[in-house]
Design an enzyme around this catalytic site. Structure first.
Site, PDB file in Angstrom:
ATOM      1  N   LYS B  96     -95.356   0.722   3.550  1.00  0.00           N
ATOM      2  CA  LYS B  96     -95.084  -0.310   2.556  1.00  0.00           C
ATOM      3  C   LYS B  96     -95.680  -1.591   3.119  1.00  0.00           C
ATOM      4  O   LYS B  96     -95.214  -2.118   4.134  1.00  0.00           O
ATOM      5  CB  LYS B  96     -93.581  -0.475   2.330  1.00  0.00           C
ATOM      6  CG  LYS B  96     -93.289  -1.601   1.350  1.00  0.00           C
ATOM      7  CD  LYS B  96     -91.825  -1.952   1.245  1.00  0.00           C
ATOM      8  CE  LYS B  96     -91.704  -3.361   0.697  1.00  0.00           C
ATOM      9  NZ  LYS B  96     -90.313  -3.829   0.631  1.00  0.00           N
ATOM     10  N   GLY B 157     -84.492 -10.756  -2.203  1.00  0.00           N
ATOM     11  CA  GLY B 157     -83.120 -11.160  -1.926  1.00  0.00           C
ATOM     12  C   GLY B 157     -82.529 -12.132  -2.937  1.00  0.00           C
ATOM     13  O   GLY B 157     -81.377 -12.533  -2.812  1.00  0.00           O
ATOM     14  N   ALA B 184     -88.117  -5.673  -4.971  1.00  0.00           N
ATOM     15  CA  ALA B 184     -87.610  -7.024  -4.689  1.00  0.00           C
ATOM     16  C   ALA B 184     -87.052  -7.730  -5.930  1.00  0.00           C
ATOM     17  O   ALA B 184     -87.630  -7.668  -7.003  1.00  0.00           O
ATOM     18  CB  ALA B 184     -88.652  -7.918  -4.057  1.00  0.00           C
ATOM     19  N   GLY B 185     -85.936  -8.391  -5.704  1.00  0.00           N
ATOM     20  CA  GLY B 185     -85.352  -9.249  -6.728  1.00  0.00           C
ATOM     21  C   GLY B 185     -84.290  -8.586  -7.579  1.00  0.00           C
ATOM     22  O   GLY B 185     -83.636  -9.246  -8.387  1.00  0.00           O
ATOM     23  N   ASN B 206     -82.600  -3.268  -1.668  1.00  0.00           N
ATOM     24  CA  ASN B 206     -81.924  -3.255  -0.374  1.00  0.00           C
ATOM     25  C   ASN B 206     -80.706  -4.169  -0.411  1.00  0.00           C
ATOM     26  O   ASN B 206     -79.571  -3.706  -0.402  1.00  0.00           O
ATOM     27  CB  ASN B 206     -82.912  -3.688   0.724  1.00  0.00           C
ATOM     28  CG  ASN B 206     -82.346  -3.530   2.128  1.00  0.00           C
ATOM     29  OD1 ASN B 206     -81.158  -3.376   2.337  1.00  0.00           O
ATOM     30  ND2 ASN B 206     -83.194  -3.543   3.116  1.00  0.00           N
ATOM     31  N   THR B 207     -80.965  -5.493  -0.526  1.00  0.00           N
ATOM     32  CA  THR B 207     -79.873  -6.457  -0.396  1.00  0.00           C
ATOM     33  C   THR B 207     -78.747  -6.206  -1.392  1.00  0.00           C
ATOM     34  O   THR B 207     -77.564  -6.326  -1.044  1.00  0.00           O
ATOM     35  CB  THR B 207     -80.409  -7.886  -0.594  1.00  0.00           C
ATOM     36  OG1 THR B 207     -81.570  -8.045   0.218  1.00  0.00           O
ATOM     37  CG2 THR B 207     -79.388  -8.922  -0.184  1.00  0.00           C
TER      38      THR B 207
END
Lengths: 335, 262
Positions: B96, B157, B184-185, B206-207
């Protein structure tokens, strides 16, 4: 209690020291062995933040850390006059306030302070942050002073300290293994988590209690050690490298400190270093008893907070056979 | 089935491994998410002496395909070096690719990204680039050899969800046959559903899981949302209209009313 036993403890970091002290005070004959030739030369304890912050830690730790941590503070208070119990603070830059809300949600017992209330506790931080979380029951200490105190106390309590001793002791009734990451030879699921910290001298800065500065990538905590000394910590890196701090980590910690209070720009850097915390996969501490041999390990980020509590639990087990299911692990596969 | 670089996957959710309170919670979250691919960020200093082995062993025990990432790299050169270390360490050609333009916004550096992707594909890597919704950059990445693109929904994040839906729809339409993964986001399961309803092939997050109050439960919530969004896309969504459209036939009911009050 049972008849006094001859007990050998391996590893003279904060866990082994508390274990030795607790058992010696209960009348056992204790020998403490340590592989390094000088005190604390191979230990991660001197790199600890030594915040006694069971409530703040619950943001990312299991509830057991809070439950045992409250007892940890009480045990330190009962023994160590150097403990400072002024609570602790959590702040965030204005645009990261969401992190403060999350921190409050993940923990218990926070008081939300406004600018005025924050300024009353820490005049230098009030205007800059506007709001903070305050955990009044928490405490902190200077780890080096506390470790020195523990060495003095074990001597008073009659513990025999043997440095430069790596091999397992022979002839004792019971061996307690407090070697931290060095016990990986017998505990294969143990891993190291690197933490870097900086010690600075900034006599013109007055901050009286530990402060955590939240940030999505560069969180910081600052612990006032007294005499103008501050400890800035600590990175949490999945690595067993105990080598010197990297430039990147130093930059992260130092710039976060500068963001907390620009007066840190004038501070002198006294020490930059790294220790490796021992942790099991669930980051929970374990007491693993087997015949004549007990492992106490995996205290992760909570060595100073939990060491006295685990020492008591082991001593209770030795004296009465009592087992606390939260931390005692009998299954060898869990090692 | 999701197909990425010749490998097929049932799950359309990729999970990041950073920021969990313990490796054990991470394991439970991965299990609850049914993810078959997990991303791992590599710090080069821990790669050199394999000092991160304790954690990596736990990642490998998850039984998922490991997708190493080059998080935190600011130049193509750094990202290439990190990718090479990751290949050696994890025994995979997959990478990645992240090249970060700015520490504050964590915006991808599209120029560095294309540069690194060109070098890495030439070296035999299967590159999954973290990019924006910019179509010209996406075309360059495809020309450089990327068969998968991973546009952001919003900054890493930020939990803001799909902040430029029109552009993401254009991207989907522009690359009908390239696997597109939203990276992301994503903050909530409904964001993930929305991306999947739009026809995106998968979602990487992830977050939103790691920092949830209960990461394990949140992983399950996301797995269900991703599946629901995919099913909805496959089923075909109805078109929105400006007027009400009754679902019950109106024949036999009066089509105007007499106002008795007047």
């Amino acid at each position: 209690m049972s008849a006094p036993l001859s007990i050998a403890i391996r590893g003279a970091g904060v866990v082994g020291l508390w274990q030795a002290l607790t058992l010696a005070r209960r009348g056992h004959r204790v020998t403490l062995t340590e592989r390094s030739t000088e005190r604390l030369a191979d230990a991660c304890s001197p790199y600890a933040g030594a915040m006694l912050a069971p409530r703040c830690e619950e943001e990312s730790a299991e509830p057991i850390v809070r439950e045992f941590g409250e007892r940890g503070i009480a045990l330190w208070k009962a023994s160590y006059p150097g403990i400072v119990a002024k609570g602790s603070l959590v702040v965030a830059p204005p645009r990261d306030r969401a992190l403060l809300d999350r921190f409050a949600r993940m923990t218990q017992g926070a008081e939300r302070l406004d600018s005025e209330a924050l300024a009353a506790l820490e005049p230098e931080l009030g205007p800059r942050f506007g709001t903070a979380l305050y955990y009044p029951g928490e405490a902190h200490l200077n780890p080096n002073a506390a470790l020195t105190f523990l060495f003095e106390e074990i001597e008073k309590a009659g513990v025999v300290l043997q440095l430069d001793t790596s091999e397992a002791p022979q002839g004792a009734d019971l061996v307690i293994d407090c070697r931290g990451l060095a016990a990986k030879d017998a505990l294969p699921t143990l891993r190291g988590v690197r933490g870097e910290r900086v010690v600075v001298r900034a006599p013109e800065i007055t901050i009286n209690r530990p402060v955590r500065l939240l940030h999505p990538r560069f969180p910081l905590y600052l612990v006032p050690w007294g005499d103008g000394l501050f400890m800035l910590g600590a990175t949490v890196i999945e690595s067993e490298d105990a080598g010197p701090a990297t430039l990147r980590s130093a930059l992260e910690l130092l710039s976060a400190a500068y963001a907390l209070d620009p007066a840190f720009g004038e501070a002198e850097i006294l020490a930059l270093g790294a220790g490796v915390r021992p942790a099991f996969p669930d980051n929970r501490p374990r007491i693993i008893p087997s015949r004549g041999y007990i492992y106490v390990n995996g205290l992760y980020r909570h060595g100073f907070l939990l060491a006295p509590v685990l020492a008591e639990l082991v001593a209770d087990y030795v004296d009465t056979g009592a087992v606390d299911p939260e931390v005692f692990v009998a299954d060898p596969a869990q090692r | 089935m999701l197909e990425l670089y010749g490998k097929r996957f049932t799950s359309r959710m990729l999970l990041g491994t950073a920021g969990y309170s313990s490796p054990d919670i991470l394991r439970q979250a991965v299990e609850a998410s049914s993810a078959e691919i997990v991303t791992v960020s590599l710090r080069r200093e821990s790669a050199r002496a394999r000092t991160g082995q304790g954690f990596w062993s736990l990642i490998e025990e998850l039984g998922c395909r490991v997708l190493p990432n080059t998080a935190g790299c600011h130049t193509a050169k750094e990202a290439i070096a990190t990718a090479q270390m990751a290949r050696e360490l994890f025994g995979t050609n997959w990478i990645k690719l992240e090249v970060i333009a700015n520490d504050d916004t964590l915006q991808p550096d599209l120029f560095g990204l294309v540069e690194a992707a060109t070098v890495l594909t030439a070296e035999g890597f299967d590159v999954l680039p973290y990019t924006t919704e910019d179509l010209s950059a996406a075309e360059r990445l495809v020309a450089a050899g990327c068969s998968v693109l991973m546009p952001w929904a919003s900054p890493i994040g930020s939990a803001r969800g799909l902040i430029n839906k029109t552009a993401l729809q254009s991207m989907r339409a522009y690359f009908p046959d390239t696997p597109l993964i939203i990276d992301a986001g994503i903050g909530t399961p409904s964001h993930a559903s929305e991306a999947m309803e739009m026809g995106y092939d998968a979602v990487l997050l992830n977050t939103a899981v790691a920092k949830a109050g209960d990461p394990v439960k949140m992983a399950e919530a996301f797995a269900k949302a991703v599946e629901a969004g995919r099913l909805a896309f496959e089923a075909g969504l109805i078109e929105p209209r400006d007027m009400a459209s009754p679902s019950t036939p109106v024949a036999g009911t009066p089509f105007f009313k007499i106002d008795h009050a007047s």
